[in-house]
Motif scaffolding. Structure first.
Motif, short mmCIF file in Angstrom:
data_model
loop_
_atom_site.label_atom_id
_atom_site.label_comp_id
_atom_site.label_asym_id
_atom_site.label_seq_id
_atom_site.Cartn_x
_atom_site.Cartn_y
_atom_site.Cartn_z
N ILE A 1 0.81 -1.21 0.00
CA ILE A 1 0.00 0.00 0.00
C ILE A 1 0.86 1.27 0.00
O ILE A 1 0.90 1.99 -0.99
N ASN A 2 1.54 1.55 1.11
CA ASN A 2 2.35 2.77 1.20
C ASN A 2 3.66 2.62 0.44
O ASN A 2 4.14 1.50 0.20
N HIS B 1 -0.58 5.98 1.32
CA HIS B 1 -1.58 5.78 0.28
C HIS B 1 -2.77 6.68 0.57
O HIS B 1 -3.09 6.98 1.73
N TYR C 1 -5.71 -1.04 -6.67
CA TYR C 1 -5.44 -0.96 -5.23
C TYR C 1 -4.08 -1.53 -4.82
O TYR C 1 -3.22 -0.80 -4.36
#
Length: 342
Positions: free
Chosen positions: A21-22, A41, A293
């Motif tokens: 994610i990040n 994110h 995503y």
């Protein structure tokens, strides 16, 4: 940016970790000191940093190793830039792994998560950046059905649809989880969010504290166990579920939190683990079509879609393995936590 905004004389910046994610970077200073720089994110509001500050202060006060946020020159916990929210943190020396490689590693992960939960068990705080519905399995299954409906013209549709149908069929076989009290949890206790001592293998700390929340404990532990007990890791479609790692993980957790976890929570761990596997399979499979995503590895996979399809199939195969040994897993859980047989 690092020198001007955080007063840290950075000499080198390199990518760190394999987070989905990040974006995370290792920053080296002029005197060899190290820091961790992250761009969050967009799914995370900046208030997650306020939550992280409260929790890491508590963890530090209770004697646990933890990363701490480094304030900007203007005294803020994060920096808002045109390309997103940035933050700088202390660096914890050690190693992280993408899959559990031994029963000893599983034990240490369980022990550390137990310490983490115990340190926060009496925290009286309302999380400001917590995201709702993280483990709403029906919602994730509906999202998969929507992705199938919306992306019939996707180039990989013919490869993704059979996996999706298997996931939806498996979901109908899940045992409903009981309604239980919510606990303070990490929210994403996969094995790559643990730091271990490179020499001894001791579990040192948990990182990536953007998912701090309150939820039913079996969901947290189920998320941990589906990660720790899969020897192949998340990026393979030939996964399995290790009974030995399961026993070691529960034994480690019980060594710290065995008297804290309730019998109802302990009795739900196997069902929760299988629920999280199917939920995550649905999320990966939906993103194999949405492609919006999860991060992906362009070195190992030809596309984001294919990487997520493999991840989805991997969770599905792990669920199948778990289901075949469900009786044995339940027996281990009862033994470790001293539960009366059903």
């Amino acid at each position: 940016m690092i020198r001007d905004k955080f007063a840290v004389p950075a000499t080198a910046v390199e990518t760190l970790g394999t987070g989905l994610i990040n974006q995370t970077f290792l920053v080296s200073g002029e005197r060899g000191e190290k820091y961790v720089l992250q761009r969050l994110h967009s799914i995370f509001p900046p208030e997650v940093n306020l939550d992280m500050e409260v929790v890491t202060v508590r963890l530090q006060d209770r004697g646990l190793v933890t990363p701490r946020l480094i304030r900007t020159v203007s005294g803020h916990l994060w920096l808002e830039m045109a390309d997103g929210i940035w933050r700088l943190m202390t660096y914890i020396p050690g190693i992280s792994v993408d899959r559990v490689d031994s029963a000893e590693r599983a034990y240490e992960a369980g022990r550390l998560l137990g310490r983490f939960h115990m340190a926060l068990s009496d925290l009286d705080y309302r999380f400001l950046g917590a995201r709702g519905g993280i483990h709403e399995t029906p919602r994730h299954l509906r999202n998969l059905e929507l992705a199938l409906d919306r992306h019939r013209d996707h180039a990989a549709y013919h490869r993704v649809r059979p996996v999706a149908e298997e996931i939806l069929s498996a979901a109908s076989k899940l045992t409903p989880l009981p309604a239980l009290a919510e606990r303070v949890v990490h929210g994403d206790p996969k094995i790559s969010n643990f730091i271990f001592d490179a020499a001894s293998g001791e579990g040192l700390c948990l990182v990536d504290l953007d998912t701090l929340n309150r939820m039913a404990l079996p969901l947290e532990l189920g998320d941990a166990l589906r990660s720790w007990c899969n020897p192949a890791g998340e990026d393979s479609d030939t996964t399995d579920f290790s009974l030995g790692f399961f026993r070691a993980a529960l034994t480690g957790y019980a060594s710290e939190a065995g008297r804290w976890i309730s019998p109802a929570e302990a009795a739900s761990l196997v069902d929760a683990t299988m629920t999280i596997m199917i939920e995550l399979a649905a999320r990966f499979c939906a993103d194999a079509l949405n492609e919006s995503y999860f991060a992906w590895d362009p070195v190992r996979f030809p596309s984001r879609s294919e990487h997520n399809r493999v991840r989805a199939e991997g969770q599905l195969r792990a669920w199948e393995a778990c289901r075949k040994m469900e009786t044995q897993l339940s027996e281990v859980s009862r033994e470790v936590f001293g539960l009366t047989p059903r």
